[in-house]
Write an enzyme that holds these catalytic residues in place. Structure first.
Site, mmCIF file in Angstrom:
data_model
loop_
_atom_site.group_PDB
_atom_site.id
_atom_site.type_symbol
_atom_site.label_atom_id
_atom_site.label_comp_id
_atom_site.label_asym_id
_atom_site.label_seq_id
_atom_site.Cartn_x
_atom_site.Cartn_y
_atom_site.Cartn_z
ATOM 1 N N LYS A 13 0.832 -1.208 0.000
ATOM 2 C CA LYS A 13 0.000 0.000 0.000
ATOM 3 C C LYS A 13 0.864 1.254 0.000
ATOM 4 O O LYS A 13 0.652 2.167 -0.783
ATOM 5 C CB LYS A 13 -0.908 0.053 1.246
ATOM 6 C CG LYS A 13 -1.850 -1.101 1.401
ATOM 7 C CD LYS A 13 -2.702 -0.958 2.661
ATOM 8 C CE LYS A 13 -1.930 -0.999 3.966
ATOM 9 N NZ LYS A 13 -1.271 -2.275 4.257
ATOM 10 N N ARG A 88 -9.379 1.415 8.429
ATOM 11 C CA ARG A 88 -8.945 0.065 8.737
ATOM 12 C C ARG A 88 -10.023 -0.719 9.459
ATOM 13 O O ARG A 88 -9.824 -1.886 9.770
ATOM 14 C CB ARG A 88 -7.739 0.177 9.669
ATOM 15 C CG ARG A 88 -6.513 -0.492 9.171
ATOM 16 C CD ARG A 88 -5.506 -0.374 10.289
ATOM 17 N NE ARG A 88 -4.330 -1.090 9.971
ATOM 18 C CZ ARG A 88 -3.312 -0.569 9.286
ATOM 19 N NH1 ARG A 88 -3.372 0.662 8.832
ATOM 20 N NH2 ARG A 88 -2.258 -1.300 9.075
ATOM 21 N N ARG A 127 11.901 -5.927 4.598
ATOM 22 C CA ARG A 127 11.558 -4.514 4.459
ATOM 23 C C ARG A 127 12.496 -3.633 5.289
ATOM 24 O O ARG A 127 12.874 -3.971 6.400
ATOM 25 C CB ARG A 127 10.127 -4.253 4.928
ATOM 26 C CG ARG A 127 9.882 -2.738 5.002
ATOM 27 C CD ARG A 127 8.461 -2.361 5.015
ATOM 28 N NE ARG A 127 7.755 -2.865 6.171
ATOM 29 C CZ ARG A 127 6.456 -2.719 6.310
ATOM 30 N NH1 ARG A 127 5.754 -2.110 5.381
ATOM 31 N NH2 ARG A 127 5.870 -3.204 7.386
ATOM 32 N N ARG A 160 11.316 -2.117 11.008
ATOM 33 C CA ARG A 160 10.260 -1.674 11.913
ATOM 34 C C ARG A 160 10.061 -2.651 13.066
ATOM 35 O O ARG A 160 10.126 -3.853 12.888
ATOM 36 C CB ARG A 160 8.942 -1.512 11.140
ATOM 37 C CG ARG A 160 8.758 -0.105 10.640
ATOM 38 C CD ARG A 160 7.629 0.016 9.653
ATOM 39 N NE ARG A 160 6.368 -0.608 10.094
ATOM 40 C CZ ARG A 160 5.255 -0.573 9.358
ATOM 41 N NH1 ARG A 160 5.250 0.049 8.194
ATOM 42 N NH2 ARG A 160 4.151 -1.151 9.790
ATOM 43 N N ARG A 171 -0.744 -9.073 13.101
ATOM 44 C CA ARG A 171 -1.294 -8.014 12.242
ATOM 45 C C ARG A 171 -2.157 -8.618 11.135
ATOM 46 O O ARG A 171 -3.197 -8.060 10.783
ATOM 47 C CB ARG A 171 -0.156 -7.182 11.639
ATOM 48 C CG ARG A 171 0.478 -6.236 12.656
ATOM 49 C CD ARG A 171 1.843 -5.761 12.239
ATOM 50 N NE ARG A 171 1.846 -5.005 11.008
ATOM 51 C CZ ARG A 171 2.935 -4.784 10.265
ATOM 52 N NH1 ARG A 171 4.098 -5.283 10.648
ATOM 53 N NH2 ARG A 171 2.862 -4.070 9.184
HETATM 54 P P1 AP5 Z 1 4.903 -1.636 1.849
HETATM 55 O O1 AP5 Z 1 4.610 -0.751 0.706
HETATM 56 O O2 AP5 Z 1 5.707 -1.114 2.974
HETATM 57 O O3 AP5 Z 1 3.540 -2.319 2.364
HETATM 58 P P2 AP5 Z 1 2.343 -1.733 3.191
HETATM 59 O O4 AP5 Z 1 1.113 -2.342 2.609
HETATM 60 O O5 AP5 Z 1 2.409 -0.251 3.279
HETATM 61 O O6 AP5 Z 1 2.651 -2.436 4.576
HETATM 62 P P3 AP5 Z 1 2.605 -1.850 6.059
HETATM 63 O O7 AP5 Z 1 3.296 -2.832 6.940
HETATM 64 O O8 AP5 Z 1 3.071 -0.442 6.094
HETATM 65 O O9 AP5 Z 1 1.104 -1.941 6.319
HETATM 66 P P4 AP5 Z 1 0.416 -1.944 7.634
HETATM 67 O O10 AP5 Z 1 -0.948 -1.747 7.140
HETATM 68 O O11 AP5 Z 1 0.608 -3.128 8.478
HETATM 69 O O12 AP5 Z 1 1.185 -0.797 8.458
HETATM 70 P P5 AP5 Z 1 0.825 0.710 8.791
HETATM 71 O O13 AP5 Z 1 2.066 1.479 8.828
HETATM 72 O O14 AP5 Z 1 -0.298 1.170 7.942
HETATM 73 O O15 AP5 Z 1 5.597 -2.962 1.261
HETATM 74 C C1 AP5 Z 1 6.022 -4.006 2.134
HETATM 75 C C2 AP5 Z 1 7.385 -4.539 1.666
HETATM 76 O O16 AP5 Z 1 7.235 -5.203 0.419
HETATM 77 C C3 AP5 Z 1 8.427 -3.443 1.421
HETATM 78 O O17 AP5 Z 1 9.681 -3.932 1.779
HETATM 79 C C4 AP5 Z 1 8.330 -3.194 -0.085
HETATM 80 O O18 AP5 Z 1 9.540 -2.684 -0.612
HETATM 81 C C5 AP5 Z 1 8.008 -4.589 -0.611
HETATM 82 N N1 AP5 Z 1 7.161 -4.594 -1.801
HETATM 83 C C6 AP5 Z 1 6.117 -3.746 -2.068
HETATM 84 N N2 AP5 Z 1 5.535 -4.074 -3.257
HETATM 85 C C7 AP5 Z 1 6.221 -5.168 -3.713
HETATM 86 C C8 AP5 Z 1 6.087 -5.986 -4.887
HETATM 87 N N3 AP5 Z 1 5.134 -5.757 -5.814
HETATM 88 N N4 AP5 Z 1 6.959 -7.025 -5.021
HETATM 89 C C9 AP5 Z 1 7.924 -7.256 -4.092
HETATM 90 N N5 AP5 Z 1 8.104 -6.518 -2.974
HETATM 91 C C10 AP5 Z 1 7.256 -5.494 -2.781
HETATM 92 O O19 AP5 Z 1 0.280 0.542 10.266
HETATM 93 C C11 AP5 Z 1 1.125 0.133 11.332
HETATM 94 C C12 AP5 Z 1 0.330 0.069 12.613
HETATM 95 O O20 AP5 Z 1 -0.194 1.372 12.936
HETATM 96 C C13 AP5 Z 1 -0.899 -0.839 12.593
HETATM 97 O O21 AP5 Z 1 -0.557 -2.173 12.866
HETATM 98 C C14 AP5 Z 1 -1.750 -0.189 13.688
HETATM 99 O O22 AP5 Z 1 -1.288 -0.538 14.958
HETATM 100 C C15 AP5 Z 1 -1.485 1.285 13.497
HETATM 101 N N6 AP5 Z 1 -2.455 1.922 12.568
HETATM 102 C C16 AP5 Z 1 -2.175 2.525 11.376
HETATM 103 N N7 AP5 Z 1 -3.283 2.984 10.803
HETATM 104 C C17 AP5 Z 1 -4.313 2.662 11.641
HETATM 105 C C18 AP5 Z 1 -5.726 2.848 11.584
HETATM 106 N N8 AP5 Z 1 -6.319 3.452 10.541
HETATM 107 N N9 AP5 Z 1 -6.478 2.391 12.622
HETATM 108 C C19 AP5 Z 1 -5.901 1.775 13.677
HETATM 109 N N10 AP5 Z 1 -4.583 1.552 13.782
HETATM 110 C C20 AP5 Z 1 -3.784 1.998 12.774
HETATM 111 MG MG MG Z 2 2.810 1.113 4.858
#
Ligand code: AP5
Ligand code: MG
Ligand code: ZN
Length: 213
Positions: A13, A88, A127, A160, A171
Site C-alpha cells: 500500500k 482500517r 523490508r 520496523r 497483524r
Molecule cells: P509496503 O509498501 O511497505 O507495504 P504496506 O502495505 O504499506 O505495509 P505496512 O506494513 O506499512 O502496512 P500496515 O498496514 O501493516 O502498516 P501501517 O504502517 O499502515 O511494502 C512491504 C514490503 O514489500 C516493502 O519492503 C516493499 O519494498 C516490498 N514490496 C512492495 N511491493 C512489492 C512488490 N510488488 N513485489 C515485491 N516486494 C514489494 O500501520 C502500522 C500500525 O499502525 C498498525 O498495525 C496499527 O497498529 C497502526 N495503525 C495505522 N493505521 C491505523 C488505523 N487506521 N487504525 C488503527 N490503527 C492503525
Molecule cells: Mg505502509
C-alpha cells in the site's frame, strides 16, 4: 481525486501510494507514518500508539479518526489525497464517508492491493523503512541505492519494530478480522478496484494507473 488503499500489512500500500501521490501531485497520507513520526518525537500520541502497534493491534478508532480528519482538512488536500492504512475498520470508513458527505464529497476509488498471506511474512523481514520521510525499501526487491540509507532524504533505514514474524502474524489476523470487511463495504459503494500485488512493483503501478486514468 480521493483514493483509499486497501490491502494486508505488507501488501505494498505504502509503496504504491507514494507513486500515486507523485504522479497526481496529491498528498500521501499514512496513519501508520503519522504514528511512527510521533513515536520518534516522543509525543503523548506516539507513546499511546506505540503500546498498540508493538503488539500488532489497531490504535483505537477514536484517536485515529481525529488525527485523520484533522489531516485531510489541511489546505494541501484540496485537490484530493491518497489514504494509506485508513480506514482500517468499518466504523472508520463510516466516519470518513459521513465527514465527506457533509462537504458534498466522496472517495473516488478504493484500490485493493491483493497479496496472499504466504507472501507477506517473507516480504516483511526484508523490508527497511525510513522513519523520517516514510519511504519503504526491500533488501531484495526494492533496494536503496546505498545500503541502509534513504534515497529520498538520506536518513538511516530501520527494520520496523512491528515487522518481527510473530507480530506480523498478529497483524495479519487483525487484518482479516477487522479490515478485510472493508472490501465488501467499498464493493457496495461501487468503487472497489482490485489489483494483483504479487507482481513487480512497476507492473502493480501500471495496473493501478490504468484504473485511475
Ligand atoms: P509496503 O509498501 O511497505 O507495504 P504496506 O502495505 O504499506 O505495509 P505496512 O506494513 O506499512 O502496512 P500496515 O498496514 O501493516 O502498516 P501501517 O504502517 O499502515 O511494502 C512491504 C514490503 O514489500 C516493502 O519492503 C516493499 O519494498 C516490498 N514490496 C512492495 N511491493 C512489492 C512488490 N510488488 N513485489 C515485491 N516486494 C514489494 O500501520 C502500522 C500500525 O499502525 C498498525 O498495525 C496499527 O497498529 C497502526 N495503525 C495505522 N493505521 C491505523 C488505523 N487506521 N487504525 C488503527 N490503527 C492503525
Ligand atoms: Mg505502509
Ligand atoms: Zn527518507
Amino acid at each position: 481525486m480521493k483514493i483509499v488503499m486497501l490491502g494486508a500489512p505488507g501488501a505494498g500500500k505504502g509503496t504504491q501510494a507514494k507513486m500515486i501521490a507523485d504522479k497526481y501531485s496529491i498528498p500521501h497520507i499514512s496513519t501508520g507514518d503519522i504514528f511512527r513520526a510521533n513515536i520518534k518525537e516522543g509525543t503523548a500520541l506516539g507513546l499511546e500508539a506505540k503500546s498498540y502497534m508493538d503488539q500488532g493491534k489497531l490504535v483505537p478508532d477514536e484517536l485515529t479518526v481525529k488525527i485523520l480528519l484533522d489531516r485531510v482538512a489541511k489546505d494541501d488536500c484540496a485537490n484530493g489525497y491518497v489514504l494509506d492504512g485508513f480506514p482500517r475498520t468499518i466504523p472508520q470508513a463510516e466516519v470518513l464517508k459521513d465527514a465527506l458527505a457533509k462537504l458534498n464529497d466522496k472517495i473516488d476509488y478504493a484500490v485493493n492491493v491483493d497479496v496472499p498471506d504466504e507472501n507477506i511474512v517473507k516480504r516483511m523481514s526484508g523490508r527497511r523503512a525510513c522513519v523520517t520521510c516514510g519511504a519503504t525499501y526491500h533488501i531484495e526487491h526494492v533496494p536503496p541505492k546505498t545500503e541502509g540509507v534513504c534515497d529520498r532524504c538520506g536518513a538511516a533505514l530501520i527494520l520496523r519494530d512491528d515487522d518481527k514474524p510473530e507480530t506480523v502474524l498478529n497483524r495479519l489476523k487483525i487484518y482479516h478480522d477487522q479490515t478485510q470487511p472493508l472490501i465488501d463495504f467499498y464493493t457496495n459503494e461501487g468503487i472497489l478496484k482490485t489489483v494483483d500485488g504479487t507482481v513487480d512493483v512497476k507492473v502493480v503501478f501500471e495496473n493501478i494507473i490504468s484504473i485511475l486514468g
